[in-house]
Design a protein around this motif. Structure first.
Motif, short mmCIF file in Angstrom:
data_model
loop_
_atom_site.label_atom_id
_atom_site.label_comp_id
_atom_site.label_asym_id
_atom_site.label_seq_id
_atom_site.Cartn_x
_atom_site.Cartn_y
_atom_site.Cartn_z
N GLY A 162 117.63 82.49 -8.90
CA GLY A 162 118.98 81.91 -8.86
C GLY A 162 119.13 80.87 -7.75
N PRO A 163 118.77 81.20 -6.51
CA PRO A 163 118.83 80.19 -5.46
C PRO A 163 117.92 78.98 -5.72
CG PRO A 163 118.72 82.38 -4.49
CD PRO A 163 118.50 82.53 -5.97
N ALA A 164 116.78 79.21 -6.37
CA ALA A 164 115.89 78.09 -6.70
C ALA A 164 116.58 77.16 -7.71
CB ALA A 164 114.57 78.60 -7.26
N VAL A 165 117.27 77.74 -8.69
CA VAL A 165 118.01 76.93 -9.67
C VAL A 165 119.16 76.19 -8.98
CG1 VAL A 165 119.46 77.01 -11.76
CG2 VAL A 165 117.31 78.29 -11.66
N GLN A 166 119.85 76.86 -8.05
CA GLN A 166 120.90 76.18 -7.28
C GLN A 166 120.33 74.95 -6.58
OE1 GLN A 166 122.56 78.88 -4.40
NE2 GLN A 166 124.27 79.43 -5.73
N SER A 167 119.18 75.11 -5.97
CA SER A 167 118.53 74.02 -5.26
C SER A 167 118.12 72.90 -6.22
CB SER A 167 117.32 74.55 -4.49
OG SER A 167 116.73 73.56 -3.71
N LEU A 168 117.61 73.27 -7.39
CA LEU A 168 117.24 72.28 -8.41
C LEU A 168 118.47 71.50 -8.87
CD1 LEU A 168 114.91 71.25 -10.34
CD2 LEU A 168 115.87 72.85 -12.00
N LEU A 169 119.56 72.21 -9.15
CA LEU A 169 120.78 71.55 -9.60
C LEU A 169 121.36 70.67 -8.49
CD1 LEU A 169 122.42 74.34 -11.78
CD2 LEU A 169 121.08 72.35 -12.52
N LYS A 170 121.18 71.07 -7.25
CA LYS A 170 121.62 70.24 -6.13
C LYS A 170 120.88 68.90 -6.18
CE LYS A 170 121.74 69.92 -1.11
NZ LYS A 170 121.34 70.56 0.15
N GLN A 171 119.57 68.94 -6.47
CA GLN A 171 118.80 67.70 -6.59
C GLN A 171 119.35 66.84 -7.73
OE1 GLN A 171 116.43 66.82 -4.35
NE2 GLN A 171 116.99 68.73 -3.35
N ALA A 172 119.77 67.49 -8.82
CA ALA A 172 120.29 66.74 -9.97
C ALA A 172 121.64 66.10 -9.66
CB ALA A 172 120.42 67.67 -11.18
N VAL A 173 122.56 66.85 -9.04
CA VAL A 173 123.93 66.36 -8.85
C VAL A 173 124.09 65.47 -7.62
CG1 VAL A 173 124.88 68.31 -10.14
CG2 VAL A 173 124.81 68.42 -7.64
N THR A 174 123.13 65.48 -6.71
CA THR A 174 123.21 64.59 -5.55
C THR A 174 122.36 63.33 -5.75
OG1 THR A 174 121.42 65.76 -4.39
CG2 THR A 174 123.69 66.47 -3.91
N ASN A 175 121.66 63.25 -6.86
CA ASN A 175 120.86 62.07 -7.17
C ASN A 175 121.81 60.88 -7.38
OD1 ASN A 175 119.41 60.10 -8.99
ND2 ASN A 175 117.76 61.56 -8.62
N PRO A 176 121.47 59.70 -6.85
CA PRO A 176 122.33 58.54 -7.04
C PRO A 176 122.59 58.17 -8.50
CG PRO A 176 120.61 58.07 -5.41
CD PRO A 176 120.32 59.41 -6.00
#
Length: 184
Positions: A162-176
């Motif tokens: 779950g935390p790994a997916v949170q981190s992955l989604l963070k990469q997706a939503v903070t991408n320019p």
């Protein structure tokens, strides 16, 4: 004396079989990240999107085994792509940026693996796109603590998903390029 040796050998075999038995390890339910929700709100600025089915790239193992302990299941009754899709939807919903009729973000998991030995980590790589954008790739190598015993180590693997997916989604939503997924 002979019967005593056979009894010890038989007992040792029974113990070995019990210790080698498979055990499925489940993770915790997904919980949206406040940091991700804020990033979505800032980057989409009132635009709304939906999430299409998340796919697995050919060759990506959906039920990885952990130390001969059995498969790691990320959530009872859900596949890894379903888990990631529902996690993404939860993040968008909490950010009030989800609309079932909005442009559909598509995802394809390109890599999914973990190490249950030190340094323990989940490695996840995903490509995201939408009808409005050709997309981009995000990846995470999420570290977590491990254990010497298979049962504890595999539980840690499942708990860290779950935390790994949170981190992955963070990469997706903070991408320019994230706002481009929502269109103009």
């Amino acid at each position: 004396m002979k019967n005593g040796k056979y009894g010890v050998v038989a007992g040792a075999c029974v113990v070995a079989v019990l210790l080698a038995g498979c055990e499925t390890t489940n993770s915790f339910p997904y919980k949206a990240s406040t940091e991700n929700v804020i990033a979505i709100q800032q980057n989409l600025q009132a635009k709304k999107v939906s999430v299409a089915d998340i796919q697995l790239a050919p060759g990506v193992d959906e039920s990885p085994l952990c130390r001969l302990n059995g498969p790691v299941k990320v959530a009872p009754g859900k596949t890894i792509p379903q888990y990631v899709k529902e996690a993404f939807e939860e993040e968008l919903f909490m950010a009030q940026a989800y609309d079932v009729k909005g442009p559909a973000i598509q995802g394809r998991i390109e890599e999914l693996s973990f190490s249950s030995v030190s340094p323990a980590n989940w490695t996840i790589r995903m490509f995201v796109k939408s009808p409005s954008s050709p997309g981009y790739e995000v990846s995470v190598k999420y570290p977590f603590d491990t254990s010497w015993t298979a049962m504890s180590a595999c539980k840690n693997v499942a708990d860290a998903f779950g935390p790994a997916v949170q981190s992955l989604l963070k990469q997706a939503v903070t991408n320019p390029q994230f706002s481009a997924l929502a269109g103009k």
